[in-house]
Design a protein around this motif. Sequence first.
Motif, PDB file in Angstrom:
ATOM      1  N   UNK A   1       9.309  13.936   9.978  1.00 20.55           N
ATOM      2  CA  UNK A   1       7.636  13.837   9.815  1.00 20.55           C
ATOM      3  C   UNK A   1       7.426  13.646   8.231  1.00 20.55           C
ATOM      4  N   UNK A   2       6.627  12.706   7.860  1.00 20.06           N
ATOM      5  CA  UNK A   2       6.339  12.637   6.576  1.00 20.06           C
ATOM      6  C   UNK A   2       4.831  12.906   6.350  1.00 20.06           C
ATOM      7  N   UNK A   3       4.567  14.021   5.473  1.00 16.48           N
ATOM      8  CA  UNK A   3       3.163  14.463   5.179  1.00 16.48           C
ATOM      9  C   UNK A   3       2.799  14.215   3.947  1.00 16.48           C
ATOM     10  N   UNK A   4       1.512  14.062   3.553  1.00 16.08           N
ATOM     11  CA  UNK A   4       0.967  13.659   2.010  1.00 16.08           C
ATOM     12  C   UNK A   4       1.152  14.881   1.255  1.00 16.08           C
ATOM     13  N   UNK A   5       1.770  14.592   0.128  1.00 18.45           N
ATOM     14  CA  UNK A   5       2.136  15.518  -0.847  1.00 18.45           C
ATOM     15  C   UNK A   5       1.083  16.202  -1.756  1.00 18.45           C
ATOM     16  N   UNK A   6       0.050  15.276  -1.961  1.00 13.23           N
ATOM     17  CA  UNK A   6      -1.041  15.632  -2.917  1.00 13.23           C
ATOM     18  C   UNK A   6      -0.735  15.644  -4.170  1.00 13.23           C
ATOM     19  N   UNK A   7       0.382  15.225  -4.664  1.00 14.90           N
ATOM     20  CA  UNK A   7       0.820  14.919  -6.083  1.00 14.90           C
ATOM     21  C   UNK A   7      -0.081  13.835  -6.990  1.00 14.90           C
TER      22      UNK A   7
ATOM     23  N   UNK B   1      -3.373  13.529  -6.441  1.00 14.56           N
ATOM     24  CA  UNK B   1      -4.608  14.145  -6.474  1.00 14.56           C
ATOM     25  C   UNK B   1      -5.727  13.212  -5.762  1.00 14.56           C
ATOM     26  N   UNK B   2      -5.282  12.294  -5.048  1.00 15.19           N
ATOM     27  CA  UNK B   2      -6.140  11.547  -4.051  1.00 15.19           C
ATOM     28  C   UNK B   2      -6.098  12.035  -2.606  1.00 15.19           C
ATOM     29  N   UNK B   3      -4.993  11.993  -1.965  1.00 10.24           N
ATOM     30  CA  UNK B   3      -4.768  12.604  -0.659  1.00 10.24           C
ATOM     31  C   UNK B   3      -4.583  13.994  -0.373  1.00 10.24           C
ATOM     32  N   UNK B   4      -5.509  14.737   0.214  1.00 12.41           N
ATOM     33  CA  UNK B   4      -5.249  16.209   0.594  1.00 12.41           C
ATOM     34  C   UNK B   4      -3.911  16.329   0.903  1.00 12.41           C
ATOM     35  N   UNK B   5      -3.114  17.440   0.581  1.00  8.17           N
ATOM     36  CA  UNK B   5      -1.878  17.910   1.340  1.00  8.17           C
ATOM     37  C   UNK B   5      -1.685  18.034   2.353  1.00  8.17           C
ATOM     38  N   UNK B   6      -0.591  17.904   3.223  1.00 14.13           N
ATOM     39  CA  UNK B   6      -0.389  18.118   4.564  1.00 14.13           C
ATOM     40  C   UNK B   6      -0.598  17.398   5.631  1.00 14.13           C
ATOM     41  N   UNK B   7      -1.489  16.116   5.192  1.00 11.74           N
ATOM     42  CA  UNK B   7      -1.997  15.268   6.399  1.00 11.74           C
ATOM     43  C   UNK B   7      -0.743  14.210   7.009  1.00 11.74           C
ATOM     44  N   UNK B   8      -0.639  14.150   7.934  1.00  5.14           N
ATOM     45  CA  UNK B   8       0.658  13.448   8.610  1.00  5.14           C
ATOM     46  C   UNK B   8       0.394  11.885   8.248  1.00  5.14           C
ATOM     47  N   UNK B   9       1.515  11.188   7.735  1.00  3.62           N
ATOM     48  CA  UNK B   9       1.504   9.843   7.640  1.00  3.62           C
ATOM     49  C   UNK B   9       2.059   8.823   8.433  1.00  3.62           C
ATOM     50  N   UNK B  10       3.637   9.321   8.510  1.00  2.00           N
ATOM     51  CA  UNK B  10       4.492   8.543   9.546  1.00  2.00           C
ATOM     52  C   UNK B  10       5.480   9.424   9.869  1.00  2.00           C
ATOM     53  N   UNK B  11       6.313   8.734  10.759  1.00  2.00           N
ATOM     54  CA  UNK B  11       7.858   9.260  11.087  1.00  2.00           C
ATOM     55  C   UNK B  11       8.789   8.477  11.022  1.00  2.00           C
ATOM     56  N   UNK B  12       9.974   8.667  10.529  1.00  2.00           N
ATOM     57  CA  UNK B  12      11.132   7.989  10.329  1.00  2.00           C
ATOM     58  C   UNK B  12      11.774   7.518  11.511  1.00  2.00           C
ATOM     59  N   UNK B  13      11.944   6.333  11.604  1.00  2.00           N
ATOM     60  CA  UNK B  13      12.291   5.715  13.060  1.00  2.00           C
ATOM     61  C   UNK B  13      13.541   4.756  12.935  1.00  2.00           C
ATOM     62  N   UNK B  14      14.097   4.474  11.471  1.00  2.00           N
ATOM     63  CA  UNK B  14      15.400   4.009  11.085  1.00  2.00           C
ATOM     64  C   UNK B  14      15.788   4.063   9.936  1.00  2.00           C
ATOM     65  N   UNK B  15      17.090   4.327   9.736  1.00  2.00           N
ATOM     66  CA  UNK B  15      17.483   4.608   8.425  1.00  2.00           C
ATOM     67  C   UNK B  15      18.963   3.637   8.291  1.00  2.00           C
ATOM     68  N   UNK B  16      18.964   2.559   7.213  1.00  2.00           N
ATOM     69  CA  UNK B  16      20.000   2.037   6.956  1.00  2.00           C
ATOM     70  C   UNK B  16      20.495   2.327   5.458  1.00  2.00           C
ATOM     71  N   UNK B  17      21.921   2.776   5.604  1.00  2.00           N
ATOM     72  CA  UNK B  17      22.334   3.274   4.271  1.00  2.00           C
ATOM     73  C   UNK B  17      23.241   2.264   3.809  1.00  2.00           C
TER      74      UNK B  17
ATOM     75  N   UNK C   1       0.733  -1.168   0.233  1.00  2.00           N
ATOM     76  CA  UNK C   1      -0.003  -0.033   0.239  1.00  2.00           C
ATOM     77  C   UNK C   1       0.811   1.053  -0.062  1.00  2.00           C
ATOM     78  N   UNK C   2       0.571   2.122  -1.002  1.00  2.00           N
ATOM     79  CA  UNK C   2       1.550   3.232  -1.090  1.00  2.00           C
ATOM     80  C   UNK C   2       0.957   4.501  -1.008  1.00  2.00           C
ATOM     81  N   UNK C   3       1.467   5.468  -0.340  1.00  2.00           N
ATOM     82  CA  UNK C   3       0.897   6.880  -0.245  1.00  2.00           C
ATOM     83  C   UNK C   3       2.080   7.729  -0.706  1.00  2.00           C
ATOM     84  N   UNK C   4       2.099   9.039  -1.617  1.00  2.00           N
ATOM     85  CA  UNK C   4       2.884  10.028  -1.947  1.00  2.00           C
ATOM     86  C   UNK C   4       2.998  10.805  -0.656  1.00  2.00           C
ATOM     87  N   UNK C   5       4.181  11.033  -0.288  1.00  2.00           N
ATOM     88  CA  UNK C   5       4.687  11.895   0.962  1.00  2.00           C
ATOM     89  C   UNK C   5       5.773  12.894   0.455  1.00  2.00           C
ATOM     90  N   UNK C   6       5.983  13.808   1.264  1.00  2.00           N
ATOM     91  CA  UNK C   6       7.122  14.785   1.246  1.00  2.00           C
ATOM     92  C   UNK C   6       7.817  15.023   2.751  1.00  2.00           C
TER      93      UNK C   6
END
Length: 307
Positions: free
Chosen positions: A223-229, A231-247, A183-188
């Motif tokens: 904090x990751x928010x909906x980007x709105x690109x 056309x489904x999700x209104x922009x600015x809604x909170x989605x998730x928070x980054x908890x771990x990064x593996x580079x 399940x995918x959600x465009x975010x920024x």
Amino acid sequence: MQNSTPPLFKQGIPALAKLVACLVIGLALMVIDFQVKSLGFIRNQVSYVLRPLENLMLLPSDLFSFGDDYFTTRSALEKENLSLKTRQTELSLLANQAALLSVENQNLRNLLDLQKNTNFTTVPVEILFNPPNPISQRVVINRGSNHGLNLGSPIANDAGILGQVVRLFDNSAEVSLLEDWDFAVPVLVARNGLRAAVVGAGRGNLLQLRYLPVASDLEVGDILLTSGVDGIYPPGFAVAVITKIERNAEQNASNVFCSPIAEVNRHLQALALIYNPQWDAKPAIGSGGPATAPAPGRRQTRPKGQP
């Protein structure tokens, strides 16, 4: 030597005379005892000797009375104990129900506040049940196409996005939650505006940001928010928070894991968002005035003809 019969009880004396003589003797002894108290010592001694015999004779009656009282008291205590346990269970259920109602009341208040501060239509929904699928992370809600919902309509609460309608019926709909597989959600990223897509990884697993290079400007806690690109999700809604990064420098890729901000399995009430991206579009230059952004917390006026 043969014993002789006492003169008083000889056969020649009438029975009535014998009875009168015994009564006179008895009355005389009672008067003497009452006046002189001369028989008290004898009575005490006789009572001292006969008391154990009296106790022995009364023992069966005492045992019977004790047993009857014991079993009666035990039965009464067991009934009282059962009644108290039942009452305790009822009070516990009432307390749990009161706590649940308090949580639901607060959640509904938050949803009402969210409705007041949106520039799109919202439809209150209630989660009915989870479909019998142990793999997918989906729920069924009590609103459908008859209530204005469409395929793809976002589902959210006061904290952020919960999921999206994937199957639509007249009076119900099936919603795929954030944790559902792929399940995918465009975010920024709220901190720097970097765009990406949050993808579900299955029930109980963290969300992921895919296809990002190592040099991506990401930090734990972003904090990751909906980007709105989309056309489904209104922009600015909170989605998730980054908890771990593996580079991984060798593959020039980053494995980024996120936790949903809106807890997907927490409440039974939510909001379906009926959103049209044209409502957020700014008027073209020369179309009657400069473009102005809506004031925060106020509902935008939709163009005539829009649903």
